[in-house]
Design a protein around this motif. Structure first.
Motif, PDB file in Angstrom:
ATOM      1  N   GLU A 127     -87.359  23.202  19.289  1.00 17.87           N
ATOM      2  CA  GLU A 127     -88.054  24.225  20.064  1.00 17.87           C
ATOM      3  C   GLU A 127     -88.151  23.799  21.530  1.00 17.87           C
ATOM      4  O   GLU A 127     -88.466  22.651  21.843  1.00 17.87           O
ATOM      5  N   GLY A 128     -87.866  24.715  22.415  1.00 15.88           N
ATOM      6  CA  GLY A 128     -87.920  24.441  23.845  1.00 15.88           C
ATOM      7  C   GLY A 128     -86.552  24.147  24.435  1.00 15.88           C
ATOM      8  O   GLY A 128     -86.351  24.295  25.636  1.00 15.88           O
ATOM      9  N   ASN A 129     -85.600  23.746  23.605  1.00 18.11           N
ATOM     10  CA  ASN A 129     -84.238  23.508  24.084  1.00 18.11           C
ATOM     11  C   ASN A 129     -83.500  24.833  24.179  1.00 18.11           C
ATOM     12  O   ASN A 129     -83.722  25.735  23.375  1.00 18.11           O
ATOM     13  N   GLN A 130     -82.595  24.941  25.129  1.00 14.83           N
ATOM     14  CA  GLN A 130     -81.818  26.170  25.309  1.00 14.83           C
ATOM     15  C   GLN A 130     -80.688  26.263  24.292  1.00 14.83           C
ATOM     16  O   GLN A 130     -80.358  27.347  23.845  1.00 14.83           O
ATOM     17  N   GLN A 131     -80.091  25.127  23.947  1.00 14.25           N
ATOM     18  CA  GLN A 131     -78.941  25.115  23.059  1.00 14.25           C
ATOM     19  C   GLN A 131     -79.261  24.395  21.759  1.00 14.25           C
ATOM     20  O   GLN A 131     -80.192  23.606  21.691  1.00 14.25           O
ATOM     21  N   ALA A 132     -78.415  24.654  20.770  1.00 15.94           N
ATOM     22  CA  ALA A 132     -78.541  23.947  19.497  1.00 15.94           C
ATOM     23  C   ALA A 132     -78.215  22.473  19.693  1.00 15.94           C
ATOM     24  O   ALA A 132     -77.341  22.114  20.479  1.00 15.94           O
ATOM     25  N   SER A 133     -78.923  21.614  18.978  1.00 18.53           N
ATOM     26  CA  SER A 133     -78.658  20.180  19.016  1.00 18.53           C
ATOM     27  C   SER A 133     -77.437  19.829  18.176  1.00 18.53           C
ATOM     28  O   SER A 133     -76.693  18.914  18.505  1.00 18.53           O
ATOM     29  N   HIS A 134     -77.250  20.568  17.073  1.00 20.48           N
ATOM     30  CA  HIS A 134     -76.150  20.307  16.144  1.00 20.48           C
ATOM     31  C   HIS A 134     -75.647  21.630  15.578  1.00 20.48           C
ATOM     32  O   HIS A 134     -76.428  22.570  15.409  1.00 20.48           O
ATOM     33  N   THR A 135     -74.358  21.694  15.265  1.00 22.94           N
ATOM     34  CA  THR A 135     -73.785  22.857  14.586  1.00 22.94           C
ATOM     35  C   THR A 135     -73.144  22.391  13.289  1.00 22.94           C
ATOM     36  O   THR A 135     -72.654  21.255  13.196  1.00 22.94           O
ATOM     37  N   HIS A 136     -73.134  23.284  12.288  1.00 22.63           N
ATOM     38  CA  HIS A 136     -72.650  22.923  10.960  1.00 22.63           C
ATOM     39  C   HIS A 136     -71.934  24.116  10.339  1.00 22.63           C
ATOM     40  O   HIS A 136     -72.240  25.268  10.637  1.00 22.63           O
ATOM     41  N   ASP A 137     -71.015  23.828   9.425  1.00 22.54           N
ATOM     42  CA  ASP A 137     -70.314  24.884   8.693  1.00 22.54           C
ATOM     43  C   ASP A 137     -71.137  25.381   7.509  1.00 22.54           C
ATOM     44  O   ASP A 137     -71.023  26.530   7.111  1.00 22.54           O
ATOM     45  N   GLN A 138     -71.960  24.507   6.949  1.00 23.43           N
ATOM     46  CA  GLN A 138     -72.736  24.845   5.756  1.00 23.43           C
ATOM     47  C   GLN A 138     -74.234  24.819   6.057  1.00 23.43           C
ATOM     48  O   GLN A 138     -74.706  23.967   6.816  1.00 23.43           O
ATOM     49  N   LYS A 139     -74.966  25.730   5.410  1.00 23.17           N
ATOM     50  CA  LYS A 139     -76.415  25.776   5.581  1.00 23.17           C
ATOM     51  C   LYS A 139     -77.051  24.459   5.129  1.00 23.17           C
ATOM     52  O   LYS A 139     -77.960  23.949   5.789  1.00 23.17           O
ATOM     53  N   GLU A 140     -76.578  23.908   4.025  1.00 29.94           N
ATOM     54  CA  GLU A 140     -77.157  22.677   3.488  1.00 29.94           C
ATOM     55  C   GLU A 140     -77.083  21.536   4.497  1.00 29.94           C
ATOM     56  O   GLU A 140     -77.996  20.720   4.596  1.00 29.94           O
ATOM     57  N   GLU A 141     -75.971  21.481   5.249  1.00 33.23           N
ATOM     58  CA  GLU A 141     -75.815  20.434   6.262  1.00 33.23           C
ATOM     59  C   GLU A 141     -76.834  20.612   7.386  1.00 33.23           C
ATOM     60  O   GLU A 141     -77.435  19.650   7.860  1.00 33.23           O
ATOM     61  N   ALA A 142     -77.011  21.861   7.823  1.00 38.95           N
ATOM     62  CA  ALA A 142     -77.967  22.147   8.901  1.00 38.95           C
ATOM     63  C   ALA A 142     -79.392  21.845   8.449  1.00 38.95           C
ATOM     64  O   ALA A 142     -80.186  21.285   9.206  1.00 38.95           O
ATOM     65  N   VAL A 143     -79.714  22.197   7.208  1.00 40.69           N
ATOM     66  CA  VAL A 143     -81.056  21.946   6.682  1.00 40.69           C
ATOM     67  C   VAL A 143     -81.317  20.446   6.578  1.00 40.69           C
ATOM     68  O   VAL A 143     -82.394  19.969   6.951  1.00 40.69           O
ATOM     69  N   ALA A 144     -80.335  19.694   6.093  1.00 39.29           N
ATOM     70  CA  ALA A 144     -80.505  18.242   5.973  1.00 39.29           C
ATOM     71  C   ALA A 144     -80.711  17.599   7.343  1.00 39.29           C
ATOM     72  O   ALA A 144     -81.588  16.740   7.508  1.00 39.29           O
ATOM     73  N   LYS A 145     -79.935  18.015   8.337  1.00 37.92           N
ATOM     74  CA  LYS A 145     -80.080  17.459   9.685  1.00 37.92           C
ATOM     75  C   LYS A 145     -81.422  17.876  10.281  1.00 37.92           C
ATOM     76  O   LYS A 145     -82.107  17.081  10.921  1.00 37.92           O
ATOM     77  N   GLY A 146     -81.817  19.133  10.076  1.00 36.60           N
ATOM     78  CA  GLY A 146     -83.110  19.607  10.572  1.00 36.60           C
ATOM     79  C   GLY A 146     -84.268  18.847   9.957  1.00 36.60           C
ATOM     80  O   GLY A 146     -85.226  18.484  10.645  1.00 36.60           O
ATOM     81  N   ARG A 147     -84.182  18.576   8.658  1.00 39.26           N
ATOM     82  CA  ARG A 147     -85.229  17.809   7.973  1.00 39.26           C
ATOM     83  C   ARG A 147     -85.320  16.409   8.570  1.00 39.26           C
ATOM     84  O   ARG A 147     -86.409  15.917   8.875  1.00 39.26           O
ATOM     85  N   GLU A 148     -84.161  15.777   8.752  1.00 38.05           N
ATOM     86  CA  GLU A 148     -84.119  14.434   9.336  1.00 38.05           C
ATOM     87  C   GLU A 148     -84.772  14.425  10.723  1.00 38.05           C
ATOM     88  O   GLU A 148     -85.580  13.552  11.038  1.00 38.05           O
TER      89      GLU A 148
END
Length: 101
Positions: free
Chosen positions: A19-40
């Motif tokens: 939150e507060g950043n203009q761009q995404a920190s990471h991009t992923h092909d799969q939802k599971e990958e994005a969720v795992a990185k977000g949790r971390e």
């Protein structure tokens, strides 16, 4: 809270952003990958993690550390009292009593 983490779908990719950043920190092909990185990221920062569905609605929301989750704090808690001052409720304590016939 400032700095919460969000996992969401945009332009054909799953993304993770603070939150507060203009761009995404990471991009992923799969939802599971994005969720795992977000949790971390949320665990490292000690913030909330919002997981959005493809349509943009919030599908899940997790608070880290779990002791800060406002759903675990009694409603009549005075302001300024830390959540750790209260015992965690067990799931069976939240259920309505069973009816007996």
């Amino acid at each position: 809270m400032k700095g919460d983490v969000e996992s969401y779908y945009e332009a054909g990719q799953w993304k993770t952003k603070v939150e507060g950043n203009q761009q995404a920190s990471h991009t992923h092909d799969q939802k599971e990958e994005a969720v795992a990185k977000g949790r971390e990221m949320a665990v490292e920062r000690g913030v909330e993690h919002f997981i959005r569905n493809m349509d943009g609605t919030i599908g899940e929301r997790h608070t880290y550390p779990r002791s800060r989750d406002p759903r675990n704090i009694p409603a009549d808690t005075p302001v300024g009292v830390p959540p750790s001052a209260f015992p965690r409720r067990r799931s069976k304590d939240r259920c309505a009593p069973r009816r007996t016939s």
